[in-house]
Design an enzyme around this catalytic site. Structure first.
Site, PDB file in Angstrom:
ATOM      1  N   CYS A   1       0.844  -1.183   0.000  1.00  0.00           N
ATOM      2  CA  CYS A   1       0.000   0.000   0.000  1.00  0.00           C
ATOM      3  C   CYS A   1       0.889   1.246   0.000  1.00  0.00           C
ATOM      4  CB  CYS A   1      -0.908  -0.007   1.231  1.00  0.00           C
ATOM      5  SG  CYS A   1      -1.932   1.470   1.395  1.00  0.00           S
TER       6      CYS A   1
ATOM      7  N   CYS B   1       0.332   3.239   3.535  1.00  0.00           N
ATOM      8  CA  CYS B   1       0.806   2.754   4.839  1.00  0.00           C
ATOM      9  C   CYS B   1       1.879   1.670   4.766  1.00  0.00           C
ATOM     10  CB  CYS B   1      -0.376   2.239   5.665  1.00  0.00           C
ATOM     11  SG  CYS B   1      -1.040   0.655   5.099  1.00  0.00           S
TER      12      CYS B   1
ATOM     13  N   CYS C   1      -6.618  -5.169 -19.254  1.00  0.00           N
ATOM     14  CA  CYS C   1      -7.594  -4.138 -18.880  1.00  0.00           C
ATOM     15  C   CYS C   1      -6.948  -2.769 -18.675  1.00  0.00           C
ATOM     16  CB  CYS C   1      -8.358  -4.550 -17.619  1.00  0.00           C
ATOM     17  SG  CYS C   1      -7.386  -4.505 -16.103  1.00  0.00           S
TER      18      CYS C   1
ATOM     19  N   CYS D   1      -7.365  -1.194   1.504  1.00  0.00           N
ATOM     20  CA  CYS D   1      -6.290  -1.673   2.368  1.00  0.00           C
ATOM     21  C   CYS D   1      -6.887  -2.011   3.728  1.00  0.00           C
ATOM     22  CB  CYS D   1      -5.213  -0.597   2.505  1.00  0.00           C
ATOM     23  SG  CYS D   1      -3.886  -1.045   3.657  1.00  0.00           S
TER      24      CYS D   1
ATOM     25  N   CYS E   1      -5.042   0.642   6.489  1.00  0.00           N
ATOM     26  CA  CYS E   1      -5.315   2.091   6.564  1.00  0.00           C
ATOM     27  C   CYS E   1      -6.602   2.501   5.856  1.00  0.00           C
ATOM     28  CB  CYS E   1      -4.135   2.880   6.015  1.00  0.00           C
ATOM     29  SG  CYS E   1      -3.941   2.763   4.217  1.00  0.00           S
TER      30      CYS E   1
ATOM     31  N   HIS F   1      -8.445   3.276  -0.628  1.00  0.00           N
ATOM     32  CA  HIS F   1      -9.036   2.671  -1.816  1.00  0.00           C
ATOM     33  C   HIS F   1      -7.914   2.142  -2.709  1.00  0.00           C
ATOM     34  CE1 HIS F   1     -11.618   2.126  -5.314  1.00  0.00           C
ATOM     35  NE2 HIS F   1     -10.723   2.807  -6.021  1.00  0.00           N
TER      36      HIS F   1
ATOM     37  N   HIS G   1     -10.942  -2.542  -7.468  1.00  0.00           N
ATOM     38  CA  HIS G   1     -12.142  -3.378  -7.390  1.00  0.00           C
ATOM     39  C   HIS G   1     -11.811  -4.842  -7.649  1.00  0.00           C
ATOM     40  CE1 HIS G   1     -14.044   0.565  -7.804  1.00  0.00           C
ATOM     41  NE2 HIS G   1     -15.052   0.002  -7.147  1.00  0.00           N
TER      42      HIS G   1
ATOM     43  N   ASP H   1      -8.078 -17.608 -16.944  1.00  0.00           N
ATOM     44  CA  ASP H   1      -7.455 -18.887 -16.614  1.00  0.00           C
ATOM     45  C   ASP H   1      -6.492 -18.696 -15.439  1.00  0.00           C
ATOM     46  OD1 ASP H   1      -6.675 -21.528 -16.698  1.00  0.00           O
ATOM     47  OD2 ASP H   1      -5.238 -21.226 -18.323  1.00  0.00           O
TER      48      ASP H   1
ATOM     49  N   ARG I   1     -10.353 -11.257 -10.414  1.00  0.00           N
ATOM     50  CA  ARG I   1      -9.442 -10.221 -10.896  1.00  0.00           C
ATOM     51  C   ARG I   1      -9.494  -9.045  -9.942  1.00  0.00           C
ATOM     52  NH1 ARG I   1     -10.198  -5.679 -14.609  1.00  0.00           N
ATOM     53  NH2 ARG I   1     -12.312  -6.471 -14.962  1.00  0.00           N
TER      54      ARG I   1
ATOM     55  N   CYS J   1      -8.496  -5.699  -9.683  1.00  0.00           N
ATOM     56  CA  CYS J   1      -8.119  -4.633 -10.608  1.00  0.00           C
ATOM     57  C   CYS J   1      -7.694  -3.442  -9.748  1.00  0.00           C
ATOM     58  CB  CYS J   1      -9.321  -4.310 -11.487  1.00  0.00           C
ATOM     59  SG  CYS J   1      -8.992  -3.091 -12.757  1.00  0.00           S
TER      60      CYS J   1
END
Length: 138
Positions: A50, A53, A68, A99, A102, A105, A108, A116, A122, A124
């Site tokens: 992160c 933190c 993506c 996280c 802390c 964000h 997602h 596979d 996933r 993301c």
């Protein structure tokens, strides 16, 4: 007063620690544009933590190319370091990834997309939400 303000000063310590772009994603739930982050195509061995933190989030061994435009992982390094929230913004149901240490964000989680991978998940994640620590060669 928000939980992130210093009592008596009214200032947010995250604003002092993070750049405006980092703050917008990590503390306000923003998203960086696809294919613009520094780690979306990183293939080096190492770990991701992160940016706010330093909590250990993902290992390069769980990273995969989902095409993506953001770093994608099929599982976190430790479940305790990740927190999940329901996100119904954008007219769809998603799972926000934060996280666990802390509450920043990160991105997602998407499931059942047919990749596979061992988990068919996933994560993301915004590059700006993480720091990469390259594995040292033995």
């Amino acid at each position: 007063m928000s939980e992130h303000q210093n009592p008596g000063t009214g200032t947010d310590p995250w604003r002092e620690k993070l750049s405006p772009q980092e703050y917008q994603v990590l503390r306000q739930g923003g998203t960086e544009r696809a294919y613009t982050g520094e780690y979306w195509d990183n293939k080096a061995a190492g770990t991701y933590s992160c940016r706010a933190c330093g909590a250990h989030l993902f290992a390069s061994t769980e990273k995969f190319d989902s095409r993506c435009g953001w770093p994608s992982f099929f599982e976190p390094a430790a479940d305790a370091n990740i927190r999940y929230l329901s996100d119904t913004s954008m007219g769809m149901e998603r799972t926000e990834v934060r996280c666990g240490s802390c509450d920043s964000h990160l991105g997602h989680l998407f499931t059942g997309e047919g990749f596979d991978t061992p988990t068919d998940q996933r994560y993301c994640i915004n590059s700006i939400s993480m720091d990469f620590h390259e594995a040292s060669e033995s």
